[in-house]
Structure formats: structure tokens, C-alpha cells
Design a protein around this motif. Sequence first.
Motif, PDB file in Angstrom:
ATOM      1  N   UNK A  89      29.279  44.389  26.901  1.00 27.97           N
ATOM      2  CA  UNK A  89      30.729  44.371  27.108  1.00 27.97           C
ATOM      3  C   UNK A  89      31.054  44.806  28.537  1.00 27.97           C
ATOM      4  N   UNK A  90      31.797  43.970  29.244  1.00 25.92           N
ATOM      5  CA  UNK A  90      32.235  44.356  30.590  1.00 25.92           C
ATOM      6  C   UNK A  90      33.726  44.685  30.516  1.00 25.92           C
ATOM      7  N   UNK A  91      34.039  45.929  30.806  1.00 23.87           N
ATOM      8  CA  UNK A  91      35.434  46.384  30.762  1.00 23.87           C
ATOM      9  C   UNK A  91      36.021  46.345  32.172  1.00 23.87           C
ATOM     10  N   UNK A  92      37.183  45.743  32.297  1.00 27.57           N
ATOM     11  CA  UNK A  92      37.895  45.726  33.581  1.00 27.57           C
ATOM     12  C   UNK A  92      39.179  46.523  33.401  1.00 27.57           C
ATOM     13  N   UNK A  93      39.320  47.621  34.145  1.00 31.66           N
ATOM     14  CA  UNK A  93      40.579  48.385  34.077  1.00 31.66           C
ATOM     15  C   UNK A  93      41.109  48.741  35.454  1.00 31.66           C
ATOM     16  N   UNK A  94      40.392  48.331  36.482  1.00 30.27           N
ATOM     17  CA  UNK A  94      40.858  48.552  37.846  1.00 30.27           C
ATOM     18  C   UNK A  94      42.031  47.592  38.122  1.00 30.27           C
TER      19      UNK A  94
ATOM     20  N   UNK B 169      44.516  35.136  36.818  1.00 27.33           N
ATOM     21  CA  UNK B 169      44.628  33.680  37.030  1.00 27.33           C
ATOM     22  C   UNK B 169      43.504  32.865  36.380  1.00 27.33           C
ATOM     23  N   UNK B 170      42.475  33.519  35.861  1.00 25.31           N
ATOM     24  CA  UNK B 170      41.378  32.799  35.190  1.00 25.31           C
ATOM     25  C   UNK B 170      41.729  32.480  33.734  1.00 25.31           C
ATOM     26  N   UNK B 171      42.894  32.900  33.258  1.00 31.52           N
ATOM     27  CA  UNK B 171      43.210  32.815  31.825  1.00 31.52           C
ATOM     28  C   UNK B 171      44.335  31.831  31.533  1.00 31.52           C
ATOM     29  N   UNK B 172      44.290  31.224  30.344  1.00 31.66           N
ATOM     30  CA  UNK B 172      45.360  30.307  29.894  1.00 31.66           C
ATOM     31  C   UNK B 172      45.939  30.851  28.591  1.00 31.66           C
ATOM     32  N   UNK B 173      47.260  30.976  28.567  1.00 30.28           N
ATOM     33  CA  UNK B 173      47.943  31.662  27.467  1.00 30.28           C
ATOM     34  C   UNK B 173      48.732  30.696  26.598  1.00 30.28           C
TER      35      UNK B 173
ATOM     36  N   UNK C 255      43.017  37.748  22.249  1.00 29.99           N
ATOM     37  CA  UNK C 255      41.641  37.236  22.405  1.00 29.99           C
ATOM     38  C   UNK C 255      41.760  35.844  23.003  1.00 29.99           C
ATOM     39  N   UNK C 256      41.163  35.652  24.162  1.00 26.74           N
ATOM     40  CA  UNK C 256      41.285  34.352  24.844  1.00 26.74           C
ATOM     41  C   UNK C 256      39.939  33.659  24.992  1.00 26.74           C
ATOM     42  N   UNK C 257      39.922  32.414  24.532  1.00 30.58           N
ATOM     43  CA  UNK C 257      38.739  31.571  24.732  1.00 30.58           C
ATOM     44  C   UNK C 257      38.925  30.726  25.988  1.00 30.58           C
ATOM     45  N   UNK C 258      40.204  30.575  26.383  1.00 28.02           N
ATOM     46  CA  UNK C 258      40.503  29.773  27.587  1.00 28.02           C
ATOM     47  C   UNK C 258      40.339  30.635  28.833  1.00 28.02           C
ATOM     48  N   UNK C 259      39.094  30.703  29.282  1.00 26.27           N
ATOM     49  CA  UNK C 259      38.742  31.519  30.446  1.00 26.27           C
ATOM     50  C   UNK C 259      37.979  30.634  31.426  1.00 26.27           C
ATOM     51  N   UNK C 260      38.329  30.705  32.667  1.00 29.67           N
ATOM     52  CA  UNK C 260      37.509  30.028  33.689  1.00 29.67           C
ATOM     53  C   UNK C 260      36.264  30.885  33.888  1.00 29.67           C
ATOM     54  N   UNK C 261      35.215  30.532  33.146  1.00 27.55           N
ATOM     55  CA  UNK C 261      34.041  31.400  33.051  1.00 27.55           C
ATOM     56  C   UNK C 261      33.296  31.565  34.365  1.00 27.55           C
ATOM     57  N   UNK C 262      33.128  30.461  35.108  1.00 26.35           N
ATOM     58  CA  UNK C 262      32.353  30.544  36.354  1.00 26.35           C
ATOM     59  C   UNK C 262      33.034  31.500  37.327  1.00 26.35           C
ATOM     60  N   UNK C 263      34.367  31.338  37.437  1.00 24.53           N
ATOM     61  CA  UNK C 263      35.139  32.188  38.352  1.00 24.53           C
ATOM     62  C   UNK C 263      35.071  33.650  37.912  1.00 24.53           C
ATOM     63  N   UNK C 264      35.252  33.876  36.613  1.00 25.38           N
ATOM     64  CA  UNK C 264      35.248  35.242  36.090  1.00 25.38           C
ATOM     65  C   UNK C 264      33.852  35.867  36.247  1.00 25.38           C
ATOM     66  N   UNK C 265      32.807  35.081  35.980  1.00 24.29           N
ATOM     67  CA  UNK C 265      31.429  35.601  36.067  1.00 24.29           C
ATOM     68  C   UNK C 265      31.124  36.057  37.492  1.00 24.29           C
ATOM     69  N   UNK C 266      31.581  35.266  38.436  1.00 23.94           N
ATOM     70  CA  UNK C 266      31.382  35.602  39.858  1.00 23.94           C
ATOM     71  C   UNK C 266      32.086  36.921  40.181  1.00 23.94           C
ATOM     72  N   UNK C 267      33.335  37.019  39.711  1.00 20.74           N
ATOM     73  CA  UNK C 267      34.141  38.210  39.948  1.00 20.74           C
ATOM     74  C   UNK C 267      33.499  39.473  39.361  1.00 20.74           C
ATOM     75  N   UNK C 268      32.884  39.304  38.177  1.00 22.85           N
ATOM     76  CA  UNK C 268      32.284  40.449  37.475  1.00 22.85           C
ATOM     77  C   UNK C 268      30.883  40.765  37.979  1.00 22.85           C
TER      78      UNK C 268
ATOM     79  N   UNK D 117      41.174  44.497  40.153  1.00 22.13           N
ATOM     80  CA  UNK D 117      40.317  43.595  39.365  1.00 22.13           C
ATOM     81  C   UNK D 117      41.137  42.880  38.294  1.00 22.13           C
ATOM     82  N   UNK D 118      42.041  43.598  37.632  1.00 18.77           N
ATOM     83  CA  UNK D 118      42.908  42.979  36.613  1.00 18.77           C
ATOM     84  C   UNK D 118      43.739  41.874  37.254  1.00 18.77           C
TER      85      UNK D 118
END
Length: 192
Positions: A47-52, A61-65, A122-135, A55-56
Motif C-alpha cells: 500500500x502506498x499512502x499519499x498524504x503530502x 489529475x490522474x483520476x476520473x470521477x 475507490x477509483x479504477x479510472x487511474x492513469x497508472x503509468x503517470x501515477x506509477x512514475x509519480x510514486x 503529492x495529492x
Amino acid sequence: MSTYELILSRRTIRQFKPIPIARAILERIVNAGRLAPSAGNMQPLEFVVVDDREMCRRVFPCLRWAAYIAPHGNPRPGQEPVAYIFPVINLGIREKGYENDVGAAVENMILTAWEEGIGSCWLISVERAKAAEMLGLPPDYRIDSVLALGYPAERPVIEDFAGSVKYWKDEQDVLHVPKRRLVDVLHFNRFR
Ligand SMILES: Cc1cc2nc3c(=O)[nH]c(=O)nc-3n(C[C@H](O)[C@H](O)[C@H](O)COP(=O)(O)O)c2cc1C
């Protein structure tokens, strides 16, 4: 609140108060995810937690709601999530067949958060490549989805399904979520 009451009262939340979540609570939520059932007890999830704050801001912008009502379900400016938990798969442990583990872990985390008065989406619509790079995610890990978190600034309601599964917002901006009725989904002993 009993577990059953928690389950009944839980709704997906997409508008949040700008109040940070204490680290101890985030740890409690992840701990509930860690202890979820796991097929073959293989435990491929981390689990990768982002609370900064910064970073938030970059994750958002990687998410679709709320696709059915886009863009009206988007968190409004100032009401974005204050934390995110990314369940990530350790591909060295499992490359496929982990989806049910994720479901169990995420639901544990959603309910533990709700018990603390914290809403989530809970979001499945995530730009994974972008988020993975960020994390800074190593190549042998995969982002499954993300749990967005914060203290609720909305109160969605459920209603009986009446021909459409599409959630909708009324004039007061309240989200209505259709749910199939118990009598329509419950089968004892035999289907018919
Ligand atoms: C696996 C899964 C993926 C989802 N992905 C998204 C998503 O990408 N964006 C979003 O806004 N909501 C997402 N949702 C939330 C659903 O829209 C929500 O659960 C549904 O409308 C029912 O509302 P409720 O959770 O309040 O019962 C997802 C839910 C699940 C279970």
C-alpha cells in the motif's frame, strides 16, 4: 456503530473537507487492508499512502470521477481528497488472480475509514503509468486502483433501482445512488 450499520450507512464520497487525516488513522486503515483475506494467503498487496499536499495535488489529475454525471461528480476546488491509498501488486508474488484480494482489502479499508468518519472513493479510472512514475513505483509492482480519502462534505443517499443504475444529482446537489432491491437479488436454496 455495528459492522452492519457501517455497511448500510457507507456511501462513496467525492466531496471532502480540507482537513488532514492523522497518520495514525491512515496506518489503522492500511492495517485493516493488510489483514484482509488473501487467496492462498499469498498476500501480494502493498500500500502506498499519499498524504503530502503537493503529492495529492499531483495525483488528482490522474483520476476520473463519477463517469455517469461527469463533470458534475468531480470534487469541487477546495473539496479534493486529502489522502490517497494505492493498493499495489507485488508481481514477484502474483501476476494475476489478485483481484479478489484487492476487493477484500479495499473494502476493509473503506469500512475502517468510515468508522473514523472518513469518506472515500475507490477509483479504477487511474492513469497508472503517470501515477506509477509519480510514486516511484519499481517495475515489478503494478497499481491496481486507488482509494481517495477525506472527511465527507456531501451526504449521498440510496434509492431503489427503477430501471437505471445511473446515479444522479438533484437540485440540492445531493447524489442519489440506485441499488437493486433485496427481493430482486436474493435466492434461497435454488435460483428459481
Ligand atoms: C471497483 C470499483 C471501481 C470504481 N471506480 C470508480 C472510478 O474510477 N471513479 C469514480 O468516481 N467512482 C468509482 N467507483 C465508485 C462507484 O461509482 C460507486 O461505488 C457506485 O456508484 C455505488 O455507489 P456507493 O459506493 O455509494 O454504493 C468504483 C467502485 C468500484 C467498486
